[in-house]
Write a protein that holds these residues in place. Structure first.
Motif, PDB file in Angstrom:
ATOM      1  N   ASP A 211       0.835  -1.207   0.000  1.00  0.00           N
ATOM      2  CA  ASP A 211       0.000   0.000   0.000  1.00  0.00           C
ATOM      3  C   ASP A 211       0.868   1.256   0.000  1.00  0.00           C
ATOM      4  O   ASP A 211       0.520   2.268  -0.629  1.00  0.00           O
ATOM      5  CB  ASP A 211      -0.921  -0.002   1.225  1.00  0.00           C
ATOM      6  N   TYR A 212       1.975   1.201   0.710  1.00  0.00           N
ATOM      7  CA  TYR A 212       2.906   2.342   0.734  1.00  0.00           C
ATOM      8  C   TYR A 212       3.440   2.630  -0.670  1.00  0.00           C
ATOM      9  O   TYR A 212       3.528   3.793  -1.091  1.00  0.00           O
ATOM     10  CB  TYR A 212       4.049   2.038   1.703  1.00  0.00           C
ATOM     11  N   LYS A 213       3.773   1.567  -1.402  1.00  0.00           N
ATOM     12  CA  LYS A 213       4.252   1.754  -2.772  1.00  0.00           C
ATOM     13  C   LYS A 213       3.170   2.358  -3.658  1.00  0.00           C
ATOM     14  O   LYS A 213       3.453   3.203  -4.523  1.00  0.00           O
ATOM     15  CB  LYS A 213       4.716   0.413  -3.344  1.00  0.00           C
ATOM     16  N   HIS A 214       1.917   1.927  -3.455  1.00  0.00           N
ATOM     17  CA  HIS A 214       0.810   2.505  -4.230  1.00  0.00           C
ATOM     18  C   HIS A 214       0.670   3.997  -3.939  1.00  0.00           C
ATOM     19  O   HIS A 214       0.430   4.802  -4.848  1.00  0.00           O
ATOM     20  CB  HIS A 214      -0.496   1.778  -3.892  1.00  0.00           C
ATOM     21  N   ILE A 215       0.829   4.368  -2.664  1.00  0.00           N
ATOM     22  CA  ILE A 215       0.731   5.786  -2.294  1.00  0.00           C
ATOM     23  C   ILE A 215       1.840   6.591  -2.964  1.00  0.00           C
ATOM     24  O   ILE A 215       1.608   7.701  -3.468  1.00  0.00           O
ATOM     25  CB  ILE A 215       0.786   5.948  -0.761  1.00  0.00           C
ATOM     26  N   LEU A 216       3.056   6.030  -2.985  1.00  0.00           N
ATOM     27  CA  LEU A 216       4.173   6.728  -3.626  1.00  0.00           C
ATOM     28  C   LEU A 216       3.907   6.935  -5.115  1.00  0.00           C
ATOM     29  O   LEU A 216       4.257   7.984  -5.680  1.00  0.00           O
ATOM     30  CB  LEU A 216       5.471   5.943  -3.427  1.00  0.00           C
ATOM     31  N   VAL A 217       3.284   5.950  -5.749  1.00  0.00           N
ATOM     32  CA  VAL A 217       2.936   6.087  -7.171  1.00  0.00           C
ATOM     33  C   VAL A 217       1.932   7.223  -7.363  1.00  0.00           C
ATOM     34  O   VAL A 217       2.067   8.043  -8.281  1.00  0.00           O
ATOM     35  CB  VAL A 217       2.366   4.765  -7.712  1.00  0.00           C
ATOM     36  N   MET A 218       0.929   7.291  -6.488  1.00  0.00           N
ATOM     37  CA  MET A 218      -0.066   8.349  -6.607  1.00  0.00           C
ATOM     38  C   MET A 218       0.554   9.725  -6.334  1.00  0.00           C
ATOM     39  O   MET A 218       0.206  10.714  -6.999  1.00  0.00           O
ATOM     40  CB  MET A 218      -1.224   8.099  -5.624  1.00  0.00           C
ATOM     41  N   ILE A 219       1.475   9.794  -5.373  1.00  0.00           N
ATOM     42  CA  ILE A 219       2.168  11.067  -5.111  1.00  0.00           C
ATOM     43  C   ILE A 219       2.962  11.495  -6.345  1.00  0.00           C
ATOM     44  O   ILE A 219       2.960  12.671  -6.726  1.00  0.00           O
ATOM     45  CB  ILE A 219       3.093  10.933  -3.880  1.00  0.00           C
ATOM     46  N   SER A 220       3.621  10.532  -6.973  1.00  0.00           N
ATOM     47  CA  SER A 220       4.384  10.832  -8.185  1.00  0.00           C
ATOM     48  C   SER A 220       3.473  11.344  -9.295  1.00  0.00           C
ATOM     49  O   SER A 220       3.815  12.291 -10.021  1.00  0.00           O
ATOM     50  CB  SER A 220       5.132   9.582  -8.650  1.00  0.00           C
ATOM     51  N   LEU A 260       5.411   9.468   5.797  1.00  0.00           N
ATOM     52  CA  LEU A 260       5.278   8.072   5.391  1.00  0.00           C
ATOM     53  C   LEU A 260       6.627   7.359   5.445  1.00  0.00           C
ATOM     54  O   LEU A 260       6.714   6.194   5.859  1.00  0.00           O
ATOM     55  CB  LEU A 260       4.705   7.997   3.975  1.00  0.00           C
ATOM     56  N   GLU A 261       7.679   8.052   5.044  1.00  0.00           N
ATOM     57  CA  GLU A 261       9.005   7.430   5.049  1.00  0.00           C
ATOM     58  C   GLU A 261       9.455   7.113   6.471  1.00  0.00           C
ATOM     59  O   GLU A 261      10.100   6.081   6.705  1.00  0.00           O
ATOM     60  CB  GLU A 261      10.021   8.342   4.369  1.00  0.00           C
ATOM     61  N   VAL A 262       9.114   7.994   7.427  1.00  0.00           N
ATOM     62  CA  VAL A 262       9.468   7.728   8.823  1.00  0.00           C
ATOM     63  C   VAL A 262       8.824   6.430   9.292  1.00  0.00           C
ATOM     64  O   VAL A 262       9.442   5.624  10.001  1.00  0.00           O
ATOM     65  CB  VAL A 262       9.042   8.902   9.731  1.00  0.00           C
ATOM     66  N   LEU A 263       7.571   6.191   8.898  1.00  0.00           N
ATOM     67  CA  LEU A 263       6.863   4.991   9.334  1.00  0.00           C
ATOM     68  C   LEU A 263       7.307   3.744   8.587  1.00  0.00           C
ATOM     69  O   LEU A 263       7.318   2.645   9.152  1.00  0.00           O
ATOM     70  CB  LEU A 263       5.356   5.171   9.158  1.00  0.00           C
ATOM     71  N   GLN A 264       7.677   3.898   7.315  1.00  0.00           N
ATOM     72  CA  GLN A 264       7.858   2.723   6.473  1.00  0.00           C
ATOM     73  C   GLN A 264       9.305   2.294   6.258  1.00  0.00           C
ATOM     74  O   GLN A 264       9.553   1.127   5.979  1.00  0.00           O
ATOM     75  CB  GLN A 264       7.221   2.974   5.095  1.00  0.00           C
ATOM     76  N   THR A 265      10.247   3.203   6.370  1.00  0.00           N
ATOM     77  CA  THR A 265      11.627   2.816   6.074  1.00  0.00           C
ATOM     78  C   THR A 265      12.140   1.812   7.102  1.00  0.00           C
ATOM     79  O   THR A 265      11.848   1.898   8.302  1.00  0.00           O
ATOM     80  CB  THR A 265      12.545   4.054   6.038  1.00  0.00           C
ATOM     81  N   THR A 266      12.912   0.857   6.614  1.00  0.00           N
ATOM     82  CA  THR A 266      13.493  -0.164   7.499  1.00  0.00           C
ATOM     83  C   THR A 266      14.930   0.166   7.883  1.00  0.00           C
ATOM     84  O   THR A 266      15.542  -0.566   8.666  1.00  0.00           O
ATOM     85  CB  THR A 266      13.466  -1.531   6.798  1.00  0.00           C
ATOM     86  N   ASP A 267      15.431   1.249   7.337  1.00  0.00           N
ATOM     87  CA  ASP A 267      16.795   1.682   7.650  1.00  0.00           C
ATOM     88  C   ASP A 267      16.740   2.679   8.805  1.00  0.00           C
ATOM     89  O   ASP A 267      16.253   3.801   8.631  1.00  0.00           O
ATOM     90  CB  ASP A 267      17.422   2.332   6.417  1.00  0.00           C
ATOM     91  N   PRO A 268      17.230   2.314   9.994  1.00  0.00           N
ATOM     92  CA  PRO A 268      17.146   3.223  11.149  1.00  0.00           C
ATOM     93  C   PRO A 268      17.854   4.560  10.909  1.00  0.00           C
ATOM     94  O   PRO A 268      17.347   5.610  11.311  1.00  0.00           O
ATOM     95  CB  PRO A 268      17.824   2.431  12.273  1.00  0.00           C
ATOM     96  N   GLU A 269      19.020   4.523  10.253  1.00  0.00           N
ATOM     97  CA  GLU A 269      19.746   5.772  10.006  1.00  0.00           C
ATOM     98  C   GLU A 269      18.950   6.705   9.103  1.00  0.00           C
ATOM     99  O   GLU A 269      18.892   7.916   9.332  1.00  0.00           O
ATOM    100  CB  GLU A 269      21.104   5.457   9.388  1.00  0.00           C
ATOM    101  N   ARG A 270      18.331   6.121   8.068  1.00  0.00           N
ATOM    102  CA  ARG A 270      17.524   6.938   7.162  1.00  0.00           C
ATOM    103  C   ARG A 270      16.318   7.529   7.884  1.00  0.00           C
ATOM    104  O   ARG A 270      15.946   8.679   7.679  1.00  0.00           O
ATOM    105  CB  ARG A 270      17.066   6.085   5.968  1.00  0.00           C
ATOM    106  N   LYS A 271      15.701   6.747   8.752  1.00  0.00           N
ATOM    107  CA  LYS A 271      14.545   7.227   9.515  1.00  0.00           C
ATOM    108  C   LYS A 271      14.917   8.443  10.363  1.00  0.00           C
ATOM    109  O   LYS A 271      14.212   9.453  10.362  1.00  0.00           O
ATOM    110  CB  LYS A 271      14.010   6.113  10.405  1.00  0.00           C
ATOM    111  N   TRP A 272      16.051   8.364  11.067  1.00  0.00           N
ATOM    112  CA  TRP A 272      16.432   9.481  11.931  1.00  0.00           C
ATOM    113  C   TRP A 272      16.877  10.696  11.123  1.00  0.00           C
ATOM    114  O   TRP A 272      16.688  11.834  11.553  1.00  0.00           O
ATOM    115  CB  TRP A 272      17.528   9.039  12.897  1.00  0.00           C
ATOM    116  N   LEU A 273      17.432  10.475   9.943  1.00  0.00           N
ATOM    117  CA  LEU A 273      17.795  11.613   9.085  1.00  0.00           C
ATOM    118  C   LEU A 273      16.545  12.371   8.621  1.00  0.00           C
ATOM    119  O   LEU A 273      16.533  13.602   8.565  1.00  0.00           O
ATOM    120  CB  LEU A 273      18.598  11.128   7.872  1.00  0.00           C
TER     121      LEU A 273
END
Length: 659
Positions: A211-220, A260-273
């Motif tokens: 669903d997150y990927k679908h949202i990103l497509v709609m945002i694009s 959305l990226e804060v909730l969905q990313t699996t990379d902790p460093e990316r989330k905190w950035l």
């Protein structure tokens, strides 16, 4: 951390921020060493726990929506309403709700310059510090934070959708309000995502990821619709209201992607950035939310974008790229100079009518406006008006936040051509205005028996050219300002004609069809579509030039205008009026004065054009420095190209850096 209860008597977070703020304000601390401030503040594990507990307690007891969906996102109140609200809040701040995270955020970052030290600390340092601070968060607090994020995400999607189907936007984007509209699709996808995350027990991480990927497509796709407006602005125009809406939609979509990226990313460093990016945006927004300076700057940028982006059709006609266009531009300048000579003669005779100040200004303005509009209709040109008309062409060649990687070479080439075109136009205007004005006085004397200007007026005209003993240069700068403003007015009315679809409205007007006939009316409509902006700009330029002296006289100010072409024409009338009895010193001072006036006209008009172009694209100072450095390098190595067309002037960026 299983508990978020803390002693209320000590504000650990406030004291921690106060320590950092104090170090930033200390004169002895350099900004280079300040980047390591977070590492240099020694905190034992207990102190970190207390700070984390206090922050989590605040998060657990407040609402995030206001901060996440309103901070650093433009308002649609309108310029004056928003300015009035900011001014009133400066003196009498609004009531802050303690249940809002935004209120506590304001209390922590209460100094209006806190954003400076927050931004001075690198993102990586912030991310590492926060990651070490929140090692363990209780499931209850984590669930609450996720819920607040989802609430904000849902509201952002709904607001973006509401603006995306606004009539202003719908009228410019085909089928944007259909069921397959990306904005409506975005709202559906986000609602499904939020509903399943909150209430569905069998909603797996894989389902959530899809669903997150679908949202990103709609945002694009939504961003593509916005890009469509920008790319086709020359077809259907763009209003200030539409500019506000589009910028606001872009801000909502960007904030939505961040949350959305804060909730969905699996990379902790990316989330905190991403969280650090949000932190810096929020601090800056809250510190400057009542700033009138920021309000004026933001609206000036939007206004510059709206006006400048719609003068390129006219501006391109003023830039010569080869020898053929170069000499063609010279011919147009000669034509403009001839007409200006007549305007000089007519204005001088109007001076001797000794009209009341209002009527003198009226007829001076009429003289200028009719002359400028005639120059435009005949296809001639006036020097120094070119930079004002080419601001959009300059803006189109700028970096635009990295979207134009070859911007430095293309913009340098464009500016060299513009300076070269400006030079030949100045030469054409000034070289012909003097002899034509002189010849007009000779014919006038043969017919009427006296000169256009008597000796007293002739001496006054010559004195006004002396840059050492008069205000010729400041007056020339004022004329340059008017030239720039007239270019913006041209862009405004050109855009207004397109945006309001006047061509179609004129062509379908029944009474006009009966009066002119359809074929003739079509030609009239298309002519105004191409020339309405230019005619409007020339009309207002004439009003500005003709009324300045009267306004100055009314208020007791030494206001007047000087333009190189009119200066040359007035000098021709003055020399003829004195029967050629002009000393060598007067000749020399007058020629220097005419040249100085021309340079000042160009510098002011050209400088303001560049400034507005940079402002419309929100260019960085590093880009400005690179552009100026590149121009300087080209001038010292290929100076001829600034005055005459030559081939292969601009080197590649790598060659320039190596040199």
């Amino acid at each position: 951390m299983d508990s978020v209860s803390i002693p209320e008597r000590i504000d650990y977070v406030g004291k921690f921020i106060e320590i950092i703020r104090g170090r930033w304000k200390a004169k002895s601390v350099k900004k280079t060493s300040f980047a390591d401030t977070l590492d240099s503040i020694l905190l034992d594990p207990r102190e970190k726990d207390l700070i984390a507990d206090q922050i989590l307690a605040t998060l657990f007891s407040t609402k995030f929506v206001s901060l996440f969906t309103e901070s650093e996102i433009g308002s649609n109140k309108g310029f004056f309403s928003d300015a009035s609200a900011r001014l009133s809040f400066k003196f009498l701040p609004p009531v802050n709700e303690t249940s809002e995270l935004r209120t506590h955020f304001d209390l922590l970052f209460c100094d209006k310059k806190d954003y400076q030290w927050v931004q001075a600390i690198p993102d990586e340092k912030w991310a590492g510090f926060l990651q070490s601070l929140f090692i363990d968060i209780s499931p209850t607090v984590r669930k609450y934070i996720e819920k607040e994020f989802l609430n904000s995400i849902l509201i952002l999607a709904q607001r973006a959708t509401t603006l995306g189907v606004d009539p202003e936007v719908v009228s410019k984007i085909p089928r944007v309000d259909d069921l397959d509209s990306p904005f409506l699709g975005l709202n559906r996808e986000v609602m499904l995502y939020v509903e399943n995350t909150l209430n569905s027990t069998d909603y797996t991480a894989a389902d959530q990821g899809n669903d997150y990927k679908h949202i990103l497509v709609m945002i694009s796709q939504c961003k593509s619709q916005i890009s469509y407006i920008y790319k086709h602005k020359d077809v259907f125009g763009i209003s200030l209201q539409l500019t506000y809406l589009v910028r606001q939609i872009e801000q909502y979509l960007r904030r939505l992607s961040q949350l959305l990226e804060v909730l969905q990313t699996t990379d902790p460093e990316r989330k905190w950035l991403v969280i650090v990016t949000l932190l810096k945006e929020f601090v800056y927004a809250e510190n400057t939310k009542y700033s009138l300076r920021k309000h004026f700057s933001t609206n000036l940028q939007l206004l510059a974008f709206k006006v400048i982006e719609n003068t390129s059709k006219t501006g391109e006609h003023y830039i010569a790229s080869d020898k053929s266009e170069y000499w063609k531009l010279f011919g147009k300048a000669l034509g403009g100079g001839i007409i200006v000579a007549f305007l000089c003669a007519n204005k001088t005779r109007l001076y001797f009518q000794h009209l009341p100040i209002f009527w003198e200004a009226f007829f001076y303005s009429l003289n200028y406006s009719v002359g400028f509009m005639l120059i435009h209709i005949l296809g001639f040109s006036i020097a120094t008006k070119q930079p004002a008309m080419t601001a959009s062409t300059i803006a189109a060649n700028l970096s635009n936040n990295g979207e134009n990687p070859d911007w430095l070479n293309s913009t340098t080439t464009l500016l060299i051509r513009l300076i070269r075109s400006q030079f030949i136009s100045l030469v054409g205007n000034a070289s012909i205005a003097f002899p034509v004005a002189y010849g007009l006085d000779w014919l006038y004397y043969r017919y009427f028996g006296y000169h256009i200007a008597d000796p007293a007026k002739a001496i006054k005209l010559i004195t006004e050219l002396n840059v050492w003993e008069s205000l010729a240069l400041p007056h020339a700068a004022l004329a340059g300002l008017y030239l720039m403003i007239s270019g913006l007015i041209s862009g405004y009315y050109e855009n207004k004609w397109i945006y309001n679809k006047y061509t179609l409205r004129v062509r379908s007007h029944r009474k006009l069809i009966r009066f002119f006939g359809q074929e003739k009316l079509d030609r009239i409509a298309y002519y105004f579509e191409r020339n309405f902006g230019g005619l409007a700009g020339n009309l207002f330029l004439g009003i500005f030039l003709g009324s300045t002296s009267a306004i100055g006289f009314t208020f007791g100010l030494p206001l007047d205008i000087r333009h190189i072409t009119f200066a040359s024409g007035n000098f021709g009338i003055a020399v003829a009026g004195l029967d050629n009895y002009v000393s060598t010193d007067l000749w020399l001072n007058s020629v220097i004065g005419i040249a100085g006036i021309g340079i000042m006209n160009v510098v002011v008009s050209f400088g303001l054009s560049i400034a507005f172009a940079l402002k419309s694209r929100n260019a960085k100072m590093s880009e400005v420095k690179s552009l100026l450095g590149n121009l300087s390098w080209q001038f010292f190595h290929h100076g001829t190209a600034f005055f005459f067309p030559v081939k292969n002037v601009v080197e590649t960026q790598e060659e320039l850096e190596e040199a």
